[in-house]
Design an enzyme around this catalytic site. Structure first.
Site, PDB file in Angstrom:
ATOM      1  N   PRO A 243       0.838  -1.207   0.000  1.00 43.36           N
ATOM      2  CA  PRO A 243       0.000   0.000   0.000  1.00 43.36           C
ATOM      3  C   PRO A 243       0.869   1.251   0.000  1.00 43.36           C
ATOM      4  CG  PRO A 243       0.147  -0.916   2.219  1.00 43.36           C
ATOM      5  CD  PRO A 243       0.857  -1.873   1.312  1.00 43.36           C
ATOM      6  N   THR A 244       0.643   2.118  -0.973  1.00 49.53           N
ATOM      7  CA  THR A 244       1.346   3.405  -0.996  1.00 49.53           C
ATOM      8  C   THR A 244       0.322   4.498  -1.271  1.00 49.53           C
ATOM      9  OG1 THR A 244       1.947   2.981  -3.314  1.00 49.53           O
ATOM     10  CG2 THR A 244       3.630   2.532  -1.669  1.00 49.53           C
TER      11      THR A 244
ATOM     12  N   SER B   5      -3.984   1.534  -0.342  1.00 44.63           N
ATOM     13  CA  SER B   5      -3.704   2.379   0.826  1.00 44.63           C
ATOM     14  C   SER B   5      -4.966   3.061   1.341  1.00 44.63           C
ATOM     15  CB  SER B   5      -2.674   3.448   0.455  1.00 44.63           C
ATOM     16  OG  SER B   5      -2.590   4.426   1.481  1.00 44.63           O
TER      17      SER B   5
ATOM     18  N   GLN C  45      -5.588  -1.548   3.202  1.00 48.23           N
ATOM     19  CA  GLN C  45      -4.743  -1.142   4.337  1.00 48.23           C
ATOM     20  C   GLN C  45      -5.476  -0.058   5.103  1.00 48.23           C
ATOM     21  OE1 GLN C  45      -2.620   2.103   4.017  1.00 48.23           O
ATOM     22  NE2 GLN C  45      -2.408   1.922   6.233  1.00 48.23           N
ATOM     23  N   ILE C  46      -5.413  -0.110   6.421  1.00 47.99           N
ATOM     24  CA  ILE C  46      -6.030   0.979   7.191  1.00 47.99           C
ATOM     25  C   ILE C  46      -5.068   1.585   8.210  1.00 47.99           C
ATOM     26  CG2 ILE C  46      -8.403   0.112   7.004  1.00 47.99           C
ATOM     27  CD1 ILE C  46      -8.168  -0.759   9.977  1.00 47.99           C
ATOM     28  N   TYR C  47      -5.291   2.872   8.463  1.00 52.77           N
ATOM     29  CA  TYR C  47      -4.795   3.534   9.661  1.00 52.77           C
ATOM     30  C   TYR C  47      -6.006   3.706  10.549  1.00 52.77           C
ATOM     31  CZ  TYR C  47      -0.409   4.609   7.295  1.00 52.77           C
ATOM     32  OH  TYR C  47       0.798   4.511   6.643  1.00 52.77           O
TER      33      TYR C  47
ATOM     34  N   THR D 278      -1.938  -1.164   9.508  1.00 57.84           N
ATOM     35  CA  THR D 278      -0.551  -0.693   9.618  1.00 57.84           C
ATOM     36  C   THR D 278      -0.312  -0.188  11.034  1.00 57.84           C
ATOM     37  OG1 THR D 278      -0.412  -0.186   7.282  1.00 57.84           O
ATOM     38  CG2 THR D 278       1.119   0.987   8.710  1.00 57.84           C
TER      39      THR D 278
ATOM     40  N   ARG E  95      10.129  13.214   8.197  1.00 59.22           N
ATOM     41  CA  ARG E  95      10.637  13.183   6.821  1.00 59.22           C
ATOM     42  C   ARG E  95      11.099  14.592   6.468  1.00 59.22           C
ATOM     43  NH1 ARG E  95       5.405   9.648   4.891  1.00 59.22           N
ATOM     44  NH2 ARG E  95       5.736   7.967   6.401  1.00 59.22           N
TER      45      ARG E  95
ATOM     46  N   LYS F 221       0.624  -4.980   9.639  1.00 57.06           N
ATOM     47  CA  LYS F 221       1.772  -4.559   8.812  1.00 57.06           C
ATOM     48  C   LYS F 221       2.704  -3.643   9.596  1.00 57.06           C
ATOM     49  CE  LYS F 221       2.898  -2.035   4.565  1.00 57.06           C
ATOM     50  NZ  LYS F 221       3.411  -0.742   5.004  1.00 57.06           N
TER      51      LYS F 221
ATOM     52  N   SER G 195       7.989  -5.411   7.988  1.00 52.46           N
ATOM     53  CA  SER G 195       8.267  -4.194   7.209  1.00 52.46           C
ATOM     54  C   SER G 195       8.769  -3.073   8.106  1.00 52.46           C
ATOM     55  CB  SER G 195       6.964  -3.736   6.525  1.00 52.46           C
ATOM     56  OG  SER G 195       7.136  -2.473   5.906  1.00 52.46           O
TER      57      SER G 195
ATOM     58  N   HIS H   4       8.391  -0.025   6.774  1.00 58.13           N
ATOM     59  CA  HIS H   4       7.647   1.057   6.117  1.00 58.13           C
ATOM     60  C   HIS H   4       8.536   1.792   5.106  1.00 58.13           C
ATOM     61  CE1 HIS H   4       3.734   3.352   6.854  1.00 58.13           C
ATOM     62  NE2 HIS H   4       4.287   4.033   5.871  1.00 58.13           N
TER      63      HIS H   4
ATOM     64  N   ARG I 232      10.480   4.993   6.137  1.00 55.50           N
ATOM     65  CA  ARG I 232       9.815   6.293   6.240  1.00 55.50           C
ATOM     66  C   ARG I 232       9.364   6.601   7.659  1.00 55.50           C
ATOM     67  NH1 ARG I 232       7.995   7.770   1.131  1.00 55.50           N
ATOM     68  NH2 ARG I 232       5.954   8.580   1.692  1.00 55.50           N
TER      69      ARG I 232
HETATM   70  C1  LIG Z   1       5.372   6.858  -1.291  1.00 57.05           C
HETATM   71  C2  LIG Z   1       5.043   5.809  -0.271  1.00 57.05           C
HETATM   72  C3  LIG Z   1       3.809   5.849   0.361  1.00 57.05           C
HETATM   73  C4  LIG Z   1       3.481   4.880   1.291  1.00 57.05           C
HETATM   74  N1  LIG Z   1       2.236   4.896   1.840  1.00 57.05           N
HETATM   75  C5  LIG Z   1       1.872   3.914   2.692  1.00 57.05           C
HETATM   76  C6  LIG Z   1       0.545   3.865   3.190  1.00 57.05           C
HETATM   77  O1  LIG Z   1      -0.302   4.684   2.864  1.00 57.05           O
HETATM   78  N2  LIG Z   1       0.251   2.873   4.058  1.00 57.05           N
HETATM   79  C7  LIG Z   1       1.169   1.926   4.449  1.00 57.05           C
HETATM   80  O2  LIG Z   1       0.838   1.049   5.247  1.00 57.05           O
HETATM   81  N3  LIG Z   1       2.415   1.933   3.954  1.00 57.05           N
HETATM   82  C8  LIG Z   1       2.790   2.901   3.093  1.00 57.05           C
HETATM   83  N4  LIG Z   1       4.055   2.901   2.564  1.00 57.05           N
HETATM   84  C9  LIG Z   1       4.984   1.808   2.919  1.00 57.05           C
HETATM   85  C10 LIG Z   1       4.884   0.646   1.912  1.00 57.05           C
HETATM   86  O3  LIG Z   1       3.671  -0.051   2.065  1.00 57.05           O
HETATM   87  C11 LIG Z   1       6.023  -0.369   2.101  1.00 57.05           C
HETATM   88  O4  LIG Z   1       6.048  -0.794   3.444  1.00 57.05           O
HETATM   89  C12 LIG Z   1       7.373   0.213   1.740  1.00 57.05           C
HETATM   90  O5  LIG Z   1       7.341   0.682   0.390  1.00 57.05           O
HETATM   91  C13 LIG Z   1       8.534  -0.767   1.879  1.00 57.05           C
HETATM   92  O6  LIG Z   1       8.258  -2.025   1.351  1.00 57.05           O
HETATM   93  P1  LIG Z   1       8.331  -3.330   2.288  1.00 57.05           P
HETATM   94  O7  LIG Z   1       7.407  -3.093   3.434  1.00 57.05           O
HETATM   95  O8  LIG Z   1       7.881  -4.443   1.382  1.00 57.05           O
HETATM   96  O9  LIG Z   1       9.766  -3.486   2.726  1.00 57.05           O
HETATM   97  C14 LIG Z   1       4.417   3.856   1.640  1.00 57.05           C
HETATM   98  C15 LIG Z   1       5.657   3.825   0.997  1.00 57.05           C
HETATM   99  C16 LIG Z   1       5.979   4.777   0.057  1.00 57.05           C
HETATM  100  C17 LIG Z   1       7.327   4.705  -0.620  1.00 57.05           C
HETATM  101  C1  LIG Z   2      -0.200  10.309   6.430  1.00 54.92           C
HETATM  102  C2  LIG Z   2       0.278   8.956   5.987  1.00 54.92           C
HETATM  103  C3  LIG Z   2       0.947   8.979   4.655  1.00 54.92           C
HETATM  104  C4  LIG Z   2       1.032   7.627   4.040  1.00 54.92           C
HETATM  105  C5  LIG Z   2       2.179   6.793   4.449  1.00 54.92           C
HETATM  106  O1  LIG Z   2       2.039   5.838   5.137  1.00 54.92           O
HETATM  107  C6  LIG Z   2       3.499   7.114   3.987  1.00 54.92           C
HETATM  108  O2  LIG Z   2       3.676   8.127   3.328  1.00 54.92           O
HETATM  109  O3  LIG Z   2       4.427   6.347   4.299  1.00 54.92           O
END
Ligand SMILES: Cc1cc2nc3c(=O)[nH]c(=O)nc-3n(C[C@H](O)[C@H](O)[C@H](O)COP(=O)(O)O)c2cc1C
Ligand SMILES: CCCCC(=O)C(=O)O
Length: 276
Positions: free
Chosen positions: A78-79, A107, A128-130, A156, A165, A228, A250, A252, A255
């Site tokens: 989820p992104t 996402s 995916q939820i927050y 998540t 960030r 997650k 993960s 994340h 991030r």
């Molecule tokens: C631009 C971006 C936005 C993301 N947004 C979310 C999100 O909305 N929700 C979430 O659970 N993870 C988010 N993630 C984390 C990804 O789901 C994922 O955990 C991360 O890209 C790393 O991959 P991996 O967990 O397979 O190692 C985001 C990552 C990126 C790069």
């Molecule tokens: C406010 C959450 C933004 C989404 C996210 O999970 C991310 O950018 O990694």
């Protein structure tokens, strides 16, 4: 696009195509971005040990996730905010998932609505939820996902606070209002200083979220629940105790908390088949 021969080339193309604020949001990690580098370096340290003279004329990498067949053990994570990069947003990503016979985790912060993604194609989708302080808003999203045929909820758990960030702070990153929450909740926050995404998250996200809330989630949905953002054996055991149907190991994408280990390096520690 036709010229691309290595997946890493996408990053340079994205850098050229996107406004700096959005490129930095997509590509950046938290704080010193140490874990961001480690996520890549740790993969590089893993070398193949090739065995030869094995018949590889037929290869089948397919597997099952929660019983759903996928063509290879690769899913779409989820992104947030796909429309910052392309006008079709998550509907295009879902079509790609369908074409590859894999699962898309949509996402909570998607640009397209749950219903738009659902009606775009027949990809198997998880949501995916927050969890917002406004639990009624989160509960509504879960109900909508159930109605739209989503197959699981991915909670998540690694964002009690949004990671610091620094690029987003400098760029004063603003995420436009998300359609899913229109009329329900304001997601576009424009602070005079710093990151609008961070300002939004600290206003909306429930930092009191804890293991007991898995029961709350269970009480509002019949869908399987995945957690997650697990990075330790202790938390994997707690998730098993809480009765969830799956884990996503993960950090994340680096991030959130910086100086956590690269995800690939903790897989063995968390390996469920070895949990006793
Ligand atoms: C631009 C971006 C936005 C993301 N947004 C979310 C999100 O909305 N929700 C979430 O659970 N993870 C988010 N993630 C984390 C990804 O789901 C994922 O955990 C991360 O890209 C790393 O991959 P991996 O967990 O397979 O190692 C985001 C990552 C990126 C790069
Ligand atoms: C406010 C959450 C933004 C989404 C996210 O999970 C991310 O950018 O990694």
């Amino acid at each position: 696009m036709d010229q691309i021969v290595n997946v890493n080339e996408f990053q340079e193309l994205a850098k050229r195509a996107l406004p700096k604020m959005y490129y930095d949001f997509y590509s950046g990690g938290a704080e010193d971005q140490h874990t961001l580098k480690e996520n890549v370096e740790a993969f590089r340290r893993i070398m193949f040990r090739p065995r030869v003279l094995v018949d590889v004329s037929k290869i089948d990498m397919s597997t099952r996730i929660l019983g759903y067949p996928i063509s290879a053990p690769i899913m779409i994570a989820p992104t947030a905010n796909h429309m910052l990069a392309h006008p079709e947003g998550e509907t295009a990503t879902a079509k790609a998932a369908a074409a590859c016979n894999t699962i898309m985790i949509v996402s909570y912060m998607a640009s397209c609505t749950i219903e738009e993604v659902a009606s775009s194609c027949n990809a198997v989708r998880f949501l995916q939820i927050y969890v917002y302080k406004r639990r009624d808003v989160t509960a509504q999203m879960v109900k909508r996902a159930e109605k739209a045929g989503f197959k699981a909820i991915v909670l998540t758990v690694d964002v009690p606070k949004l990671g610091r960030r620094e690029a987003d702070i400098k760029n004063k990153m603003i995420s436009p209002q998300l359609k899913n929450f229109e009329g329900l909740f304001e997601t576009e926050v424009r602070p005079s200083e710093g990151s609008g995404v961070e300002a939004f998250a600290s206003r909306a996200f429930d930092a009191s979220l804890n293991w007991k809330d898995i029961e709350w989630l269970r009480s509002i949905t019949k869908l399987p629940i995945l957690v997650k953002g697990i990075l330790t054996r202790e938390d994997a055991l707690k998730a098993v105790e809480a009765g969830v149907e799956g884990l996503v190991v993960s950090n994340h994408g680096a991030r959130q908390l910086d100086y956590t280990p690269a995800t690939i390096t903790v897989l063995e520690e968390v390996n469920l088949s070895k949990l006793a």
